[in-house]
Motif scaffolding. Structure first.
Motif, PDB file in Angstrom:
ATOM      1  N   VAL A   8      -8.983 -60.821  47.467  1.00 17.22           N
ATOM      2  CA  VAL A   8     -10.119 -59.880  47.304  1.00 17.22           C
ATOM      3  C   VAL A   8     -10.994 -59.892  45.918  1.00 17.22           C
ATOM      4  O   VAL A   8     -11.892 -60.450  45.815  1.00 17.22           O
ATOM      5  N   ASP A   9     -10.103 -59.285  45.014  1.00 23.13           N
ATOM      6  CA  ASP A   9     -10.857 -59.036  43.671  1.00 23.13           C
ATOM      7  C   ASP A   9     -10.831 -60.331  42.907  1.00 23.13           C
ATOM      8  O   ASP A   9      -9.730 -60.967  42.640  1.00 23.13           O
ATOM      9  N   GLY A  10     -11.971 -60.883  42.443  1.00 29.21           N
ATOM     10  CA  GLY A  10     -12.079 -62.070  41.796  1.00 29.21           C
ATOM     11  C   GLY A  10     -12.351 -63.366  42.471  1.00 29.21           C
ATOM     12  O   GLY A  10     -12.449 -64.252  42.256  1.00 29.21           O
ATOM     13  N   THR A  11     -12.190 -62.909  43.896  1.00 24.81           N
ATOM     14  CA  THR A  11     -12.186 -64.422  44.805  1.00 24.81           C
ATOM     15  C   THR A  11     -13.371 -63.745  45.772  1.00 24.81           C
ATOM     16  O   THR A  11     -14.543 -64.716  45.921  1.00 24.81           O
ATOM     17  N   LEU A  12     -13.340 -62.796  46.619  1.00 26.24           N
ATOM     18  CA  LEU A  12     -14.378 -62.445  47.275  1.00 26.24           C
ATOM     19  C   LEU A  12     -15.467 -61.609  46.854  1.00 26.24           C
ATOM     20  O   LEU A  12     -16.911 -61.761  46.911  1.00 26.24           O
ATOM     21  N   ASP A 168      -7.949 -66.292  42.917  1.00 22.66           N
ATOM     22  CA  ASP A 168      -8.509 -66.959  41.656  1.00 22.66           C
ATOM     23  C   ASP A 168      -7.346 -66.302  40.594  1.00 22.66           C
ATOM     24  O   ASP A 168      -7.791 -66.693  39.359  1.00 22.66           O
ATOM     25  N   THR A 169      -6.220 -66.146  40.820  1.00 24.92           N
ATOM     26  CA  THR A 169      -5.226 -66.075  39.827  1.00 24.92           C
ATOM     27  C   THR A 169      -3.788 -66.806  40.210  1.00 24.92           C
ATOM     28  O   THR A 169      -3.398 -67.220  41.242  1.00 24.92           O
ATOM     29  N   ALA A 170      -3.333 -67.039  39.032  1.00 26.00           N
ATOM     30  CA  ALA A 170      -1.669 -67.429  39.274  1.00 26.00           C
ATOM     31  C   ALA A 170      -0.943 -66.808  40.027  1.00 26.00           C
ATOM     32  O   ALA A 170       0.068 -67.522  40.986  1.00 26.00           O
ATOM     33  N   PHE A 171      -0.989 -65.523  40.459  1.00 28.04           N
ATOM     34  CA  PHE A 171      -0.214 -64.655  41.302  1.00 28.04           C
ATOM     35  C   PHE A 171      -0.381 -65.229  42.491  1.00 28.04           C
ATOM     36  O   PHE A 171       0.507 -65.369  43.521  1.00 28.04           O
ATOM     37  N   ASP A 172      -1.704 -65.636  43.078  1.00 22.37           N
ATOM     38  CA  ASP A 172      -1.948 -65.967  44.190  1.00 22.37           C
ATOM     39  C   ASP A 172      -1.395 -67.466  44.573  1.00 22.37           C
ATOM     40  O   ASP A 172      -0.853 -67.634  45.630  1.00 22.37           O
TER      41      ASP A 172
END
Length: 226
Positions: A8-12, A168-172
């Motif tokens: 969600v945050d940083g992606t959608l 949008d993150t390495a965590f994803d």
């Protein structure tokens, strides 16, 4: 059937300003200075307690519960006032709508937000019933633990090789790899392309109009809807 899971945050949604406000409230609550913007935003995607723990370090871990609670209460208060409205990124609604229209796709969410925050996003942008599975920090360990994707696959019956995480993150990217799923990194969020690539992204895209072609390439399906 393919399962496409969105962060969600940083992606959608572009939530950087509201996240920074909440983090500021958390740091002020315990009398600590706020980190610089880049450092603060680097933890977006982690669950709230883990995000604060990453920012304050092990010597101040005892402050994390108070910081997280101040953040939560600030969010609840501001949403009640009609504030904290995070806009969708350009092309997000159209891209999701196109995927949702396909009979061979199921859509999901995996986010470090609480479910309350996801519902607020859905209310704001009229996205109810768009996602068949929603995984949040309320029921899963923080990313990059694979539990959110594993739960989403279990709920939908999707197989790992037909499951893909968009974030949008390495965590994803690391979460997807740990779950045996594929991944697409987006460059308009909080981690740069080098970090996304290093963490295992199968493809990188720079705008939502690129998404469906990238999905077809990574998952090897017919780009035309069925």
């Amino acid at each position: 059937m393919y399962l496409i899971i969105f962060d969600v945050d940083g992606t959608l949604v572009d939530s950087q300003n509201t996240i920074l406000h909440g983090l500021q409230v958390g740091f002020e609550a315990v009398g600590l200075p706020m980190p610089d913007r880049r450092t603060a935003l680097s933890i977006v995607g982690r669950s709230l307690n883990e995000a604060f723990a990453d920012l304050v370090g092990p010597t101040r871990i005892d402050l994390v519960p108070a910081m997280a609670e101040a953040y939560r209460q600030s969010k609840i208060s501001r949403r009640g006032q009609g504030l904290d409205i995070d806009p969708l990124y350009p092309g997000a609604r159209e891209a999701i709508g196109s995927l949702r229209a396909r009979a061979d796709f199921l859509l999901g969410i995996a986010t470090g937000k609480a479910l309350r925050g996801v519902r607020h996003m859905q209310d704001t942008h009229d996205l109810h019933d768009w996602f068949v599975t929603i995984q949040t920090a309320d029921t899963s360990p923080s990313k990059p633990h694979p539990d959110m994707i594993l739960r989403a696959m279990a709920e939908t019956g999707a197989e790992p090789h037909r499951t893909l995480m968009i974030g949008d993150t390495a965590f994803d990217m690391e979460m997807a790899r740990a779950a045996g799923a594929r991944s697409i990194g987006v460059t308009w969020g909080y981690h740069d392309q080098a970090m996304l690539t290093a963490s295992g992204a199968d493809r990188i895209i720079h705008s939502f109009p690129e998404l469906e072609r990238a999905l077809a390439e990574v998952l090897d399906f017919d780009e035309e809807p069925v």
